[in-house]
Design a protein around this motif. Structure first.
Motif, short mmCIF file in Angstrom:
data_model
loop_
_atom_site.label_atom_id
_atom_site.label_comp_id
_atom_site.label_asym_id
_atom_site.label_seq_id
_atom_site.Cartn_x
_atom_site.Cartn_y
_atom_site.Cartn_z
N LEU A 49 0.81 -1.08 0.05
CA LEU A 49 0.18 -0.27 -0.02
C LEU A 49 0.78 1.34 0.11
CD1 LEU A 49 -3.00 1.23 0.45
CD2 LEU A 49 -2.56 1.14 2.71
N LEU A 50 1.98 1.11 0.83
CA LEU A 50 3.04 2.54 0.88
C LEU A 50 3.61 2.71 -0.59
CD1 LEU A 50 4.57 1.96 4.34
CD2 LEU A 50 2.99 3.78 3.68
N ALA A 51 3.88 1.55 -1.26
CA ALA A 51 4.64 1.53 -2.40
C ALA A 51 3.46 2.27 -3.67
CB ALA A 51 5.01 0.47 -3.02
N LEU A 52 2.10 1.60 -3.53
CA LEU A 52 1.31 2.02 -4.59
C LEU A 52 0.86 3.57 -4.50
CD1 LEU A 52 -1.21 -0.97 -4.78
CD2 LEU A 52 0.68 -0.32 -6.20
N THR A 53 1.01 3.88 -3.11
CA THR A 53 0.38 5.34 -3.20
C THR A 53 1.54 6.47 -2.78
OG1 THR A 53 0.36 4.93 -0.52
CG2 THR A 53 -1.63 4.66 -1.74
N ALA A 54 2.95 5.96 -3.20
CA ALA A 54 3.83 6.74 -2.73
C ALA A 54 3.86 8.15 -3.85
CB ALA A 54 5.38 5.93 -3.43
N PRO A 55 3.27 8.06 -5.09
CA PRO A 55 3.42 9.33 -5.76
C PRO A 55 2.48 10.45 -5.10
CG PRO A 55 3.00 7.32 -7.29
CD PRO A 55 3.03 6.96 -5.85
N LEU A 56 1.54 9.83 -4.15
CA LEU A 56 0.49 10.63 -3.65
C LEU A 56 1.08 10.85 -2.19
CD1 LEU A 56 -2.87 8.78 -4.33
CD2 LEU A 56 -2.03 10.77 -5.40
N THR A 57 1.65 10.29 -1.30
CA THR A 57 2.27 10.55 -0.11
C THR A 57 3.50 11.40 -0.15
OG1 THR A 57 3.09 8.37 -0.07
CG2 THR A 57 1.15 8.59 0.76
N VAL A 58 4.44 10.99 -1.16
CA VAL A 58 5.81 11.85 -0.99
C VAL A 58 5.92 12.49 -2.19
CG1 VAL A 58 6.92 9.84 0.56
CG2 VAL A 58 6.99 9.74 -1.97
N GLY A 59 5.23 12.50 -3.28
CA GLY A 59 5.50 13.12 -4.48
C GLY A 59 6.66 12.54 -5.51
N GLY A 60 6.58 12.80 -6.50
CA GLY A 60 7.35 12.49 -7.68
C GLY A 60 8.71 13.08 -7.65
N ASP A 61 8.86 14.20 -6.80
CA ASP A 61 10.26 14.82 -7.00
C ASP A 61 11.06 14.52 -5.88
OD1 ASP A 61 8.75 16.14 -5.11
OD2 ASP A 61 9.23 18.14 -5.37
N LEU A 95 12.78 5.88 1.42
CA LEU A 95 12.54 4.55 1.73
C LEU A 95 11.08 4.21 1.08
CD1 LEU A 95 13.58 2.24 3.46
CD2 LEU A 95 12.00 2.98 5.13
N ILE A 96 10.04 4.88 0.91
CA ILE A 96 8.91 4.70 0.28
C ILE A 96 8.92 4.51 -1.15
CG2 ILE A 96 6.49 5.39 0.51
CD1 ILE A 96 6.77 6.73 3.11
N TRP A 97 9.55 5.48 -1.68
CA TRP A 97 9.71 5.63 -3.07
C TRP A 97 10.30 4.18 -3.69
CZ3 TRP A 97 7.05 8.35 -6.06
CH2 TRP A 97 7.47 8.45 -7.70
N GLY A 98 11.34 3.79 -2.83
CA GLY A 98 12.17 2.64 -3.22
C GLY A 98 11.64 1.58 -3.12
N ALA A 99 10.64 1.39 -2.33
CA ALA A 99 9.74 0.09 -2.37
C ALA A 99 9.09 -0.41 -3.59
CB ALA A 99 8.72 0.12 -1.25
N THR A 247 19.59 5.70 -12.03
CA THR A 247 18.59 6.92 -12.28
C THR A 247 17.26 6.43 -11.37
OG1 THR A 247 17.27 5.56 -14.17
CG2 THR A 247 19.56 7.26 -14.45
N VAL A 248 17.27 5.51 -10.58
CA VAL A 248 16.31 5.16 -9.88
C VAL A 248 16.34 4.98 -8.45
CG1 VAL A 248 14.61 4.10 -11.77
CG2 VAL A 248 16.14 2.56 -10.43
N VAL A 249 15.53 5.10 -7.54
CA VAL A 249 15.81 4.91 -6.13
C VAL A 249 15.32 3.19 -5.68
CG1 VAL A 249 15.19 5.80 -3.60
CG2 VAL A 249 15.74 7.14 -5.63
N SER A 250 16.40 2.61 -5.07
CA SER A 250 15.81 1.35 -4.46
C SER A 250 16.50 1.36 -3.23
CB SER A 250 16.31 0.23 -5.65
OG SER A 250 17.72 0.19 -5.64
N TRP A 251 16.18 0.09 -2.39
CA TRP A 251 16.73 -0.05 -1.13
C TRP A 251 18.09 -0.32 -1.31
CZ3 TRP A 251 11.83 -3.45 0.42
CH2 TRP A 251 10.92 -2.39 0.62
N GLY A 252 18.49 -1.24 -2.36
CA GLY A 252 19.88 -1.55 -2.48
C GLY A 252 20.69 -0.52 -2.79
N GLY A 253 20.23 0.41 -3.88
CA GLY A 253 20.82 1.75 -4.13
C GLY A 253 20.82 2.62 -2.87
#
Length: 303
Positions: A49-61, A95-99, A247-253
């Protein structure tokens, strides 16, 4: 004049749908008795749920370095609950976006691995002979080779992207599924109803699609849930080694960025702990779900 006769296809499909609903209900009733499986499912539901709603909760920037809201390497506070990275970006938002990336790579890589393993296992178990010998020798070669080493080689020689990581993990982690599916295929094809289907003129495609595949799918489902956690761990390892998509955010990155920023030597624990704990939590959740599914589908395993 009007006709009220229902199409024959609808009458035939209705009992099939009812059987599928009953099977799903029985599966859920049995799954609910596995407390560890419920814990894993709850953890996956929250993270998903956190991963799906990341664009709304943390934003794309959230990945932007120039518009970072804080200063470099701030310790946890009310404004930044998990602190900031070396660019001043919120670690909680990262962390939320990297999920999104970590879960997507794990699901896609596990699906590719299971698809290859299922195809190889069914073909080897059904046809036998020289084809089975050749496929199993290839499978044995992949089994004795370290999966991580092969994935590193593929990720090194190919371009650094998310799809490269998915391909590297998927094409190196299928042998276990292939051997399990082959054994199940041989067991299924020795049953009397398969022999009757062949005697009535059923070809190879009919036997594999109508008799072997439905009996193999429970094993494939359990293997998929167990393989996702391994895929997520492998993706984190590749990203930590600098072989992921920069170019992307992940937990390993995030772990790799923390290492480059000197978080280990400088004692910035808030930079290392959150992504590491997130990887461990997701891997544990998928493992708990996989063990519960495996126990439900195969009662011989016991409690």
């Amino acid at each position: 004049m009007t006709t009220t006769a229902a199409p024959g296809g609808d009458r035939a499909a209705s009992p099939a749908r009812a059987r599928r609903r009953d099977a799903a209900a029985r599966f859920w009733r049995a799954y609910r008795t596995r407390r560890a499986g419920l814990y894993g499912l709850a953890g996956l539901a929250v993270i998903g749920l956190l991963a799906l709603t990341a664009p709304l909760t943390v934003g794309g920037d959230v990945q932007s370095v120039t518009r970072a809201p804080g200063s470099a390497l701030e310790s946890p506070s009310l404004h930044f609950p998990l602190g900031t990275d070396q660019f001043g970006r919120s670690l909680l938002a990262l962390l939320i976006w990297g999920a999104r990336i970590s879960l997507a790579v794990g699901l896609l890589a596990a699906a590719l691995s299971v698809a290859i393993g299922t195809l190889v296992g069914i073909l080897a178990g059904h046809y036998g002979g020289w084809l089975a010998t050749a496929l199993m020798r290839i499978t044995d070669w992949f089994l004795v080779m370290p999966t991580l080493v092969l994935a590193i080689v593929l990720a090194t020689v190919m371009s650094h992207s998310v799809w490269t990581v998915v391909l590297a993990i998927g094409v190196t982690s299928w042998p276990t599924t292939a051997r399990l599916v082959r054994a199940q295929t041989i067991a299924v094809e020795s049953r009397p109803y398969v022999e009757r289907a062949r005697a009535l003129g059923g070809g190879h495609g009919h036997v594999m699609s109508r008799h072997v595949m439905p009996n193999v799918m429970p094993l494939v489902l359990a293997q998929t849930t167990l393989g996702i956690s391994n895929a997520i761990l492998t993706e984190a390892t590749l990203a930590f080694l600098g072989l992921g998509d920069p170019t992307v955010v992940s937990w390993g990155g995030m772990l790799q960025d923390a290492r480059e920023a000197g978080a280990v030597s400088s004692g910035h624990w808030w930079y290392l702990a959150p992504p590491g704990l997130a990887i461990a939590l997701v891997a544990l959740s998928f493992t708990l779900c996989g063990r519960a599914v495996e126990a439900v589908l195969n009662p011989k395993l016991g409690a």
